[in-house]
Design a protein around this motif. Structure first.
Motif, PDB file in Angstrom:
ATOM      1  N   THR A 210      31.266  12.070  48.004  1.00 54.84           N
ATOM      2  CA  THR A 210      30.212  11.482  47.186  1.00 54.84           C
ATOM      3  C   THR A 210      30.641  10.582  46.140  1.00 54.84           C
ATOM      4  N   LEU A 212      29.097   8.769  42.588  1.00 54.31           N
ATOM      5  CA  LEU A 212      27.841   8.723  41.907  1.00 54.31           C
ATOM      6  C   LEU A 212      28.358   7.410  40.887  1.00 54.31           C
ATOM      7  N   GLY A 228      18.728   6.643  53.822  1.00 49.71           N
ATOM      8  CA  GLY A 228      18.657   7.997  53.640  1.00 49.71           C
ATOM      9  C   GLY A 228      17.679   8.853  53.050  1.00 49.71           C
ATOM     10  N   PHE A 231      17.132  14.112  50.759  1.00 55.63           N
ATOM     11  CA  PHE A 231      18.345  14.784  50.027  1.00 55.63           C
ATOM     12  C   PHE A 231      17.926  14.898  48.439  1.00 55.63           C
ATOM     13  N   TRP A 235      19.814  16.757  45.536  1.00 54.58           N
ATOM     14  CA  TRP A 235      20.356  15.766  44.286  1.00 54.58           C
ATOM     15  C   TRP A 235      19.663  16.698  43.187  1.00 54.58           C
ATOM     16  N   GLN A 273      19.293   5.593  44.217  1.00 51.57           N
ATOM     17  CA  GLN A 273      19.343   4.755  45.530  1.00 51.57           C
ATOM     18  C   GLN A 273      20.765   5.088  46.190  1.00 51.57           C
ATOM     19  N   ARG A 274      20.474   5.352  47.512  1.00 51.48           N
ATOM     20  CA  ARG A 274      21.656   5.954  48.145  1.00 51.48           C
ATOM     21  C   ARG A 274      22.199   4.721  49.661  1.00 51.48           C
ATOM     22  N   TYR A 275      23.645   4.698  49.590  1.00 53.71           N
ATOM     23  CA  TYR A 275      24.258   3.906  50.513  1.00 53.71           C
ATOM     24  C   TYR A 275      24.966   4.853  51.486  1.00 53.71           C
ATOM     25  N   ALA A 276      25.330   4.521  52.593  1.00 55.75           N
ATOM     26  CA  ALA A 276      26.336   5.271  53.376  1.00 55.75           C
ATOM     27  C   ALA A 276      27.607   4.200  53.710  1.00 55.75           C
ATOM     28  N   GLU A 286      29.063   8.752  50.899  1.00 53.63           N
ATOM     29  CA  GLU A 286      27.849   8.749  50.281  1.00 53.63           C
ATOM     30  C   GLU A 286      27.928   8.203  48.766  1.00 53.63           C
ATOM     31  N   LEU A 288      25.789   7.028  45.773  1.00 57.10           N
ATOM     32  CA  LEU A 288      24.474   7.174  45.063  1.00 57.10           C
ATOM     33  C   LEU A 288      24.616   6.115  43.606  1.00 57.10           C
TER      34      LEU A 288
END
Length: 291
Positions: A210, A212, A228, A231, A235, A273-276, A286, A288
Protein backbone atom coordinates in the motif's frame (compact mmCIF):
# COMPACT_ATOMS: atom_id res chain seq x y z
CA UNK A 1 20.69 -0.13 33.71
CA UNK A 2 23.19 2.52 32.67
CA UNK A 3 22.89 5.31 30.14
CA UNK A 4 26.10 5.67 28.14
CA UNK A 5 26.63 9.18 26.78
CA UNK A 6 29.09 9.78 23.95
CA UNK A 7 29.72 13.47 23.41
CA UNK A 8 31.46 14.38 20.13
CA UNK A 9 34.81 16.05 20.73
CA UNK A 10 35.36 17.29 17.18
CA UNK A 11 34.78 16.27 13.57
CA UNK A 12 37.71 13.96 12.70
CA UNK A 13 37.75 14.83 8.99
CA UNK A 14 37.17 11.25 7.81
CA UNK A 15 34.42 8.63 7.86
CA UNK A 16 34.14 6.41 10.93
CA UNK A 17 32.15 3.18 11.14
CA UNK A 18 29.95 3.34 14.25
CA UNK A 19 28.17 -0.03 14.13
CA UNK A 20 29.94 -1.31 17.32
CA UNK A 21 28.14 1.40 19.32
CA UNK A 22 25.29 -0.87 20.44
CA UNK A 23 23.68 -0.94 23.91
CA UNK A 24 24.00 -4.73 24.10
CA UNK A 25 27.74 -4.49 23.40
CA UNK A 26 28.64 -1.55 25.66
CA UNK A 27 26.29 -1.92 28.63
CA UNK A 28 28.50 -4.42 30.49
CA UNK A 29 31.72 -2.45 29.99
CA UNK A 30 33.40 0.10 32.22
CA UNK A 31 34.08 3.64 31.07
CA UNK A 32 37.77 2.86 30.51
CA UNK A 33 36.95 -0.22 28.46
CA UNK A 34 34.55 1.75 26.28
CA UNK A 35 37.12 4.47 25.69
CA UNK A 36 39.66 1.86 24.56
CA UNK A 37 37.30 0.20 22.06
CA UNK A 38 38.30 0.75 18.43
CA UNK A 39 36.14 2.04 15.59
CA UNK A 40 37.30 1.42 12.05
CA UNK A 41 37.93 4.30 9.68
CA UNK A 42 38.98 2.98 6.31
CA UNK A 43 42.28 1.12 6.77
CA UNK A 44 42.81 2.58 10.23
CA UNK A 45 41.14 2.32 13.63
CA UNK A 46 40.61 4.90 16.35
CA UNK A 47 39.69 4.57 20.00
CA UNK A 48 36.24 5.74 21.05
CA UNK A 49 37.93 7.94 23.66
CA UNK A 50 39.78 9.84 20.90
CA UNK A 51 36.51 10.80 19.25
CA UNK A 52 34.06 11.11 22.15
CA UNK A 53 33.89 12.16 25.78
CA UNK A 54 32.40 9.11 27.49
CA UNK A 55 30.21 9.26 30.59
CA UNK A 56 28.06 6.68 32.37
CA UNK A 57 25.06 7.39 34.58
CA UNK A 58 22.37 5.24 36.19
CA UNK A 59 19.22 5.22 34.07
CA UNK A 60 16.03 6.58 35.60
CA UNK A 61 12.43 6.54 34.39
CA UNK A 62 10.61 3.97 32.28
CA UNK A 63 12.25 0.84 30.87
CA UNK A 64 15.11 0.94 33.38
CA UNK A 65 15.96 -2.63 32.42
CA UNK A 66 16.96 -1.58 28.90
CA UNK A 67 20.43 -0.33 28.08
CA UNK A 68 20.69 2.98 26.23
CA UNK A 69 23.24 5.06 24.38
CA UNK A 70 23.05 8.81 23.78
CA UNK A 71 25.26 10.39 21.11
CA UNK A 72 25.48 14.16 21.57
CA UNK A 73 26.65 16.50 18.86
CA UNK A 74 26.89 16.60 15.08
CA UNK A 75 28.14 13.20 13.89
CA UNK A 76 27.60 13.37 10.11
CA UNK A 77 30.95 11.60 9.76
CA UNK A 78 29.72 8.58 11.76
CA UNK A 79 28.25 5.81 9.57
CA UNK A 80 26.31 2.75 10.65
CA UNK A 81 24.81 4.18 13.85
CA UNK A 82 22.38 1.59 15.17
CA UNK A 83 23.36 -0.96 12.51
CA UNK A 84 22.34 -4.46 13.63
CA UNK A 85 20.58 -2.95 16.68
CA UNK A 86 18.69 -5.75 18.42
CA UNK A 87 17.60 -4.30 21.78
CA UNK A 88 17.79 -1.19 23.92
CA UNK A 89 17.77 2.37 22.64
CA UNK A 90 20.12 4.70 20.78
CA UNK A 91 19.35 8.43 20.67
CA UNK A 92 21.31 10.98 18.64
CA UNK A 93 20.85 14.66 19.45
CA UNK A 94 22.44 15.76 16.17
CA UNK A 95 22.86 14.33 12.68
CA UNK A 96 24.51 11.07 11.55
CA UNK A 97 26.04 9.61 8.39
CA UNK A 98 25.02 6.76 6.10
CA UNK A 99 23.57 3.34 6.95
CA UNK A 100 21.86 4.38 10.19
CA UNK A 101 19.77 1.44 11.41
CA UNK A 102 21.15 -0.94 8.77
CA UNK A 103 19.54 -4.38 9.26
CA UNK A 104 18.35 -3.50 12.77
CA UNK A 105 16.04 -6.15 14.27
CA UNK A 106 14.77 -4.53 17.47
CA UNK A 107 15.09 -1.67 19.92
CA UNK A 108 14.68 2.02 19.09
CA UNK A 109 16.89 4.41 17.17
CA UNK A 110 15.92 8.09 17.40
CA UNK A 111 17.83 10.71 15.39
CA UNK A 112 16.97 14.31 16.19
CA UNK A 113 18.84 15.72 13.18
CA UNK A 114 19.42 14.45 9.63
CA UNK A 115 20.59 11.05 8.41
CA UNK A 116 22.58 10.11 5.30
CA UNK A 117 21.87 7.52 2.63
CA UNK A 118 20.56 3.97 3.25
CA UNK A 119 18.74 4.85 6.47
CA UNK A 120 16.88 1.77 7.74
CA UNK A 121 18.25 -0.20 4.81
CA UNK A 122 17.15 -3.86 5.01
CA UNK A 123 15.59 -3.15 8.42
CA UNK A 124 14.03 -6.22 10.07
CA UNK A 125 12.31 -4.85 13.18
CA UNK A 126 12.32 -2.18 15.87
CA UNK A 127 11.54 1.51 15.51
CA UNK A 128 13.62 4.16 13.73
CA UNK A 129 12.75 7.86 13.70
CA UNK A 130 14.51 10.76 11.96
CA UNK A 131 13.32 14.23 12.90
CA UNK A 132 15.15 15.83 9.98
CA UNK A 133 15.85 14.73 6.41
CA UNK A 134 17.44 11.59 4.96
CA UNK A 135 19.12 10.56 1.71
CA UNK A 136 18.61 7.89 -0.93
CA UNK A 137 17.49 4.28 -0.42
CA UNK A 138 15.66 4.83 2.87
CA UNK A 139 14.16 1.43 3.88
CA UNK A 140 15.54 0.06 0.63
CA UNK A 141 17.91 -2.67 -0.48
CA UNK A 142 21.65 -2.45 -0.98
CA UNK A 143 23.10 -3.11 -4.42
CA UNK A 144 22.60 -6.76 -5.35
CA UNK A 145 20.23 -7.51 -2.44
CA UNK A 146 16.79 -8.98 -3.12
CA UNK A 147 14.95 -7.46 -0.15
CA UNK A 148 14.70 -4.04 1.40
CA UNK A 149 12.92 -3.43 4.69
CA UNK A 150 11.09 -6.53 6.00
CA UNK A 151 9.78 -5.38 9.38
CA UNK A 152 9.52 -2.64 11.96
CA UNK A 153 8.48 1.01 11.74
CA UNK A 154 10.50 3.81 10.13
CA UNK A 155 9.54 7.49 10.28
CA UNK A 156 11.32 10.38 8.55
CA UNK A 157 9.71 13.68 9.45
CA UNK A 158 11.48 15.58 6.67
CA UNK A 159 12.40 14.80 3.05
CA UNK A 160 14.02 11.69 1.60
CA UNK A 161 16.01 11.04 -1.55
CA UNK A 162 15.50 8.61 -4.40
CA UNK A 163 14.46 4.92 -4.26
CA UNK A 164 12.52 5.16 -1.03
CA UNK A 165 11.57 1.63 0.16
CA UNK A 166 13.02 -0.06 -2.92
CA UNK A 167 12.19 -3.80 -2.75
CA UNK A 168 10.46 -3.34 0.63
CA UNK A 169 8.61 -6.49 1.72
CA UNK A 170 7.05 -5.72 5.11
CA UNK A 171 6.75 -3.00 7.76
CA UNK A 172 5.56 0.62 7.92
CA UNK A 173 7.28 3.72 6.52
CA UNK A 174 5.96 7.27 7.07
CA UNK A 175 7.51 10.32 5.37
CA UNK A 176 6.46 13.77 6.53
CA UNK A 177 8.09 15.65 3.65
CA UNK A 178 8.90 15.12 -0.03
CA UNK A 179 10.56 12.15 -1.72
CA UNK A 180 12.87 11.75 -4.70
CA UNK A 181 12.43 9.66 -7.83
CA UNK A 182 11.32 6.00 -7.81
CA UNK A 183 9.58 6.06 -4.43
CA UNK A 184 8.14 2.61 -3.60
CA UNK A 185 9.96 1.11 -6.58
CA UNK A 186 9.67 -2.68 -6.85
CA UNK A 187 7.57 -2.73 -3.67
CA UNK A 188 6.69 -6.31 -2.69
CA UNK A 189 4.56 -5.62 0.39
CA UNK A 190 4.27 -3.29 3.37
CA UNK A 191 2.80 0.16 3.96
CA UNK A 192 4.27 3.51 2.89
CA UNK A 193 2.73 6.90 3.68
CA UNK A 194 4.03 10.12 2.09
CA UNK A 195 2.72 13.52 3.16
CA UNK A 196 4.69 15.66 0.69
CA UNK A 197 5.40 15.68 -3.04
CA UNK A 198 6.85 12.83 -5.05
CA UNK A 199 9.54 12.64 -7.67
CA UNK A 200 9.20 10.87 -11.00
CA UNK A 201 8.39 7.18 -11.54
CA UNK A 202 6.89 6.45 -8.12
CA UNK A 203 5.42 2.95 -7.77
CA UNK A 204 7.65 1.64 -10.57
CA UNK A 205 7.49 -2.16 -10.62
CA UNK A 206 5.20 -2.21 -7.57
CA UNK A 207 3.84 -5.73 -7.02
CA UNK A 208 1.82 -5.52 -3.82
CA UNK A 209 1.64 -3.36 -0.72
CA UNK A 210 0.00 0.00 0.00
CA UNK A 211 1.27 3.45 -1.01
CA UNK A 212 -0.68 6.26 0.68
CA UNK A 213 -0.31 9.79 -0.71
CA UNK A 214 -1.62 12.79 1.22
CA UNK A 215 -1.10 15.13 -1.76
CA UNK A 216 -2.43 14.42 -5.20
CA UNK A 217 0.55 13.89 -7.57
CA UNK A 218 0.83 15.70 -10.88
CA UNK A 219 0.10 12.47 -12.68
CA UNK A 220 -0.80 8.86 -11.93
CA UNK A 221 1.40 6.33 -13.77
CA UNK A 222 -0.31 4.86 -16.85
CA UNK A 223 0.21 1.35 -15.47
CA UNK A 224 -2.16 2.05 -12.56
CA UNK A 225 -5.91 1.76 -12.99
CA UNK A 226 -8.59 3.46 -10.90
CA UNK A 227 -11.26 1.49 -9.09
CA UNK A 228 -11.97 -0.73 -6.16
CA UNK A 229 -14.78 -0.95 -3.64
CA UNK A 230 -15.44 -2.49 -0.28
CA UNK A 231 -12.34 -1.22 1.50
CA UNK A 232 -14.19 1.18 3.82
CA UNK A 233 -13.64 -1.02 6.89
CA UNK A 234 -9.96 -1.41 6.03
CA UNK A 235 -9.58 2.34 5.56
CA UNK A 236 -11.27 3.13 8.86
CA UNK A 237 -8.93 0.83 10.78
CA UNK A 238 -5.90 1.92 8.75
CA UNK A 239 -6.47 5.66 9.30
CA UNK A 240 -7.01 5.22 13.03
CA UNK A 241 -3.89 3.09 13.37
CA UNK A 242 -1.78 5.73 11.59
CA UNK A 243 -3.20 8.48 13.82
CA UNK A 244 -2.32 6.46 16.92
CA UNK A 245 1.21 5.81 15.69
CA UNK A 246 1.75 9.48 14.85
CA UNK A 247 0.58 10.55 18.30
CA UNK A 248 3.22 8.30 19.81
CA UNK A 249 6.01 9.67 17.60
CA UNK A 250 4.86 13.28 17.96
CA UNK A 251 5.45 13.17 21.71
CA UNK A 252 9.20 13.06 20.97
CA UNK A 253 9.46 16.62 19.64
CA UNK A 254 7.42 19.58 18.43
CA UNK A 255 9.02 19.30 14.98
CA UNK A 256 8.00 15.66 14.65
CA UNK A 257 4.46 16.56 15.73
CA UNK A 258 4.21 19.35 13.14
CA UNK A 259 5.47 17.27 10.22
CA UNK A 260 3.37 14.20 11.03
CA UNK A 261 0.19 16.21 11.64
CA UNK A 262 -1.30 15.34 8.19
CA UNK A 263 -1.26 11.63 9.08
CA UNK A 264 -2.82 12.26 12.48
CA UNK A 265 -5.57 14.33 10.81
CA UNK A 266 -6.71 11.61 8.38
CA UNK A 267 -10.51 11.31 8.24
CA UNK A 268 -11.46 7.66 8.69
CA UNK A 269 -14.92 8.41 7.28
CA UNK A 270 -13.79 9.80 3.90
CA UNK A 271 -12.47 7.21 1.48
CA UNK A 272 -9.39 8.06 -0.62
CA UNK A 273 -9.25 7.46 -4.35
CA UNK A 274 -7.89 3.99 -5.02
CA UNK A 275 -5.71 2.73 -7.90
CA UNK A 276 -4.26 -0.73 -8.54
CA UNK A 277 -0.90 -1.44 -10.13
CA UNK A 278 1.80 -1.67 -11.32
CA UNK A 279 0.00 -3.60 -14.09
CA UNK A 280 3.32 -4.01 -15.91
CA UNK A 281 4.27 -6.57 -13.23
CA UNK A 282 2.07 -8.34 -10.68
CA UNK A 283 -0.44 -5.48 -10.58
CA UNK A 284 -1.78 -6.07 -7.05
CA UNK A 285 -0.29 -2.99 -5.42
CA UNK A 286 -2.60 -0.41 -3.90
CA UNK A 287 -2.24 3.34 -4.44
CA UNK A 288 -4.45 5.46 -2.14
CA UNK A 289 -4.69 9.20 -2.80
CA UNK A 290 -6.35 11.39 -0.19
CA UNK A 291 -8.32 14.13 -1.93
Amino acid sequence: MTTITLRVKHAPGFRVHGSPLLPSALSALSRDAIERMLLSAGNEAFAIGDLFDVSLAPKTGEADDEASIVIEGDARWLDGVGAQLDAGSVRVTGSVGDYAGLRMTGGTLDIEGDAGHFTGCEMRGGRLTVAGHSGDFVAGARTGAMEGMTGGTLVVAGNTGARLADRMRRGTVLIGGDTGDYAASRLVAGTIGIAGRLGAHYGYGMRRGTLLLLQRPERVPPTFTAGGRGFDVFWSLFARALAAQCSEFASASALMKQRLAPFAALDARTLPQRYAGDLAVDGRGELLIVE
